[in-house]
Motif scaffolding. Structure first.
Motif, PDB file in Angstrom:
ATOM      1  N   TRP A  69       0.819  -1.210   0.000  1.00 22.58           N
ATOM      2  CA  TRP A  69       0.000   0.000   0.000  1.00 22.58           C
ATOM      3  C   TRP A  69       0.852   1.258   0.000  1.00 22.58           C
ATOM      4  O   TRP A  69       0.535   2.222  -0.714  1.00 22.58           O
ATOM      5  CB  TRP A  69      -0.985  -0.026   1.161  1.00 22.58           C
ATOM      6  CG  TRP A  69      -1.937  -1.167   0.997  1.00 22.58           C
ATOM      7  CD1 TRP A  69      -2.025  -2.274   1.788  1.00 22.58           C
ATOM      8  CD2 TRP A  69      -2.880  -1.358  -0.064  1.00 22.58           C
ATOM      9  NE1 TRP A  69      -2.983  -3.134   1.296  1.00 22.58           N
ATOM     10  CE2 TRP A  69      -3.524  -2.593   0.147  1.00 22.58           C
ATOM     11  CE3 TRP A  69      -3.242  -0.614  -1.173  1.00 22.58           C
ATOM     12  CZ2 TRP A  69      -4.504  -3.081  -0.698  1.00 22.58           C
ATOM     13  CZ3 TRP A  69      -4.221  -1.111  -2.020  1.00 22.58           C
ATOM     14  CH2 TRP A  69      -4.842  -2.321  -1.782  1.00 22.58           C
ATOM     15  N   LEU A  70       1.914   1.243   0.767  1.00 18.06           N
ATOM     16  CA  LEU A  70       2.806   2.392   0.777  1.00 18.06           C
ATOM     17  C   LEU A  70       3.412   2.595  -0.613  1.00 18.06           C
ATOM     18  O   LEU A  70       3.487   3.722  -1.112  1.00 18.06           O
ATOM     19  CB  LEU A  70       3.912   2.198   1.821  1.00 18.06           C
ATOM     20  CG  LEU A  70       4.939   3.317   1.942  1.00 18.06           C
ATOM     21  CD1 LEU A  70       4.276   4.630   2.367  1.00 18.06           C
ATOM     22  CD2 LEU A  70       6.025   2.923   2.933  1.00 18.06           C
ATOM     23  N   THR A  71       3.807   1.507  -1.246  1.00 21.51           N
ATOM     24  CA  THR A  71       4.409   1.577  -2.574  1.00 21.51           C
ATOM     25  C   THR A  71       3.456   2.179  -3.582  1.00 21.51           C
ATOM     26  O   THR A  71       3.801   3.131  -4.290  1.00 21.51           O
ATOM     27  CB  THR A  71       4.845   0.170  -3.042  1.00 21.51           C
ATOM     28  OG1 THR A  71       5.796  -0.358  -2.118  1.00 21.51           O
ATOM     29  CG2 THR A  71       5.453   0.222  -4.429  1.00 21.51           C
ATOM     30  N   VAL A  72       2.250   1.639  -3.684  1.00 23.75           N
ATOM     31  CA  VAL A  72       1.337   2.108  -4.733  1.00 23.75           C
ATOM     32  C   VAL A  72       0.850   3.532  -4.467  1.00 23.75           C
ATOM     33  O   VAL A  72       0.653   4.299  -5.408  1.00 23.75           O
ATOM     34  CB  VAL A  72       0.163   1.130  -4.972  1.00 23.75           C
ATOM     35  CG1 VAL A  72       0.670  -0.210  -5.473  1.00 23.75           C
ATOM     36  CG2 VAL A  72      -0.704   0.952  -3.751  1.00 23.75           C
ATOM     37  N   VAL A  73       0.675   3.912  -3.199  1.00 21.30           N
ATOM     38  CA  VAL A  73       0.261   5.283  -2.902  1.00 21.30           C
ATOM     39  C   VAL A  73       1.380   6.257  -3.289  1.00 21.30           C
ATOM     40  O   VAL A  73       1.132   7.279  -3.948  1.00 21.30           O
ATOM     41  CB  VAL A  73      -0.128   5.444  -1.415  1.00 21.30           C
ATOM     42  CG1 VAL A  73      -0.228   6.902  -1.014  1.00 21.30           C
ATOM     43  CG2 VAL A  73      -1.442   4.725  -1.134  1.00 21.30           C
TER      44      VAL A  73
END
Length: 187
Positions: A138-142
């Motif tokens: 989630w951190l990556t895609v955000v």
């Protein structure tokens, strides 16, 4: 909630990768912005690029995690090698004569989609590498989505006002960042 040192490290690393990948969208946005793009088109194109900067790495991460179960011992080396290759490719693309931005009609939906996918393909490869590293999804895609969309929009607006000298250098800087991050994982 306070972040631990490894969490700060992951946040910093993912932010650097997101910015490096966003440099491609930034530099192409500058090129297209110099041609004159309506503000409505800038918002549409930047939003679509941001969306694909979410979908592409998400797909890459899923593939990388699947492959990571088979190549556990060499996953870091493969991921680092992919980041190095991606960085070299971005630097090479920055100084080529032909630019993808000139072949897409961004006044049409299909042109916007094709342009956004072409700008976001690097994110697929980076997602594959990060899937091998077990990065926070989630951190990556955000971070990727925000960086891709915001940097594309910034590139469009900057392109409308400054000219072409920044475009190639911005993409090259992004490539150099990815290359050195990949080297870090190989050593």
């Amino acid at each position: 909630m306070e972040l631990s040192l490894p969490q700060w490290g992951q946040l910093f690393t993912l932010s650097m990768v997101a910015i490096a990948l966003g440099m491609d969208a930034f530099s192409l946005g500058i090129g297209m912005g110099m041609k004159g793009v309506l503000h409505r088109q800038i918002v549409t194109i930047s939003g679509t690029i941001g969306l694909f900067h979410i979908l592409m790495p998400l797909t890459g991460i899923m593939i990388g995690r699947y492959l990571g179960t088979f190549v556990e011992n060499i996953a870091v080396m493969v991921g680092g090698g992919l980041l190095c290759f991606l960085g070299i490719n971005m630097v090479w693309q920055a100084f080529r004569d032909s630019r993808e931005a000139t072949i897409f009609d961004t006044g049409r939906t299909l042109g916007v989609l094709l342009f956004s996918v072409s700008v976001s393909l690097d994110s697929l490869s980076a997602g594959l590498s990060l899937g091998l590293f077990e990065a926070d999804v989630w951190l990556t895609v955000v971070l990727f989505g925000l960086a891709g969309g915001l940097m594309a929009g910034a590139g469009f607006f900057l392109g409308q006002s400054v000219g072409g000298w920044i475009g190639d250098y911005g993409e090259a800087v992004g490539g150099v960042i990815l290359f050195f991050l990949g080297l870090r994982f190989l050593m």
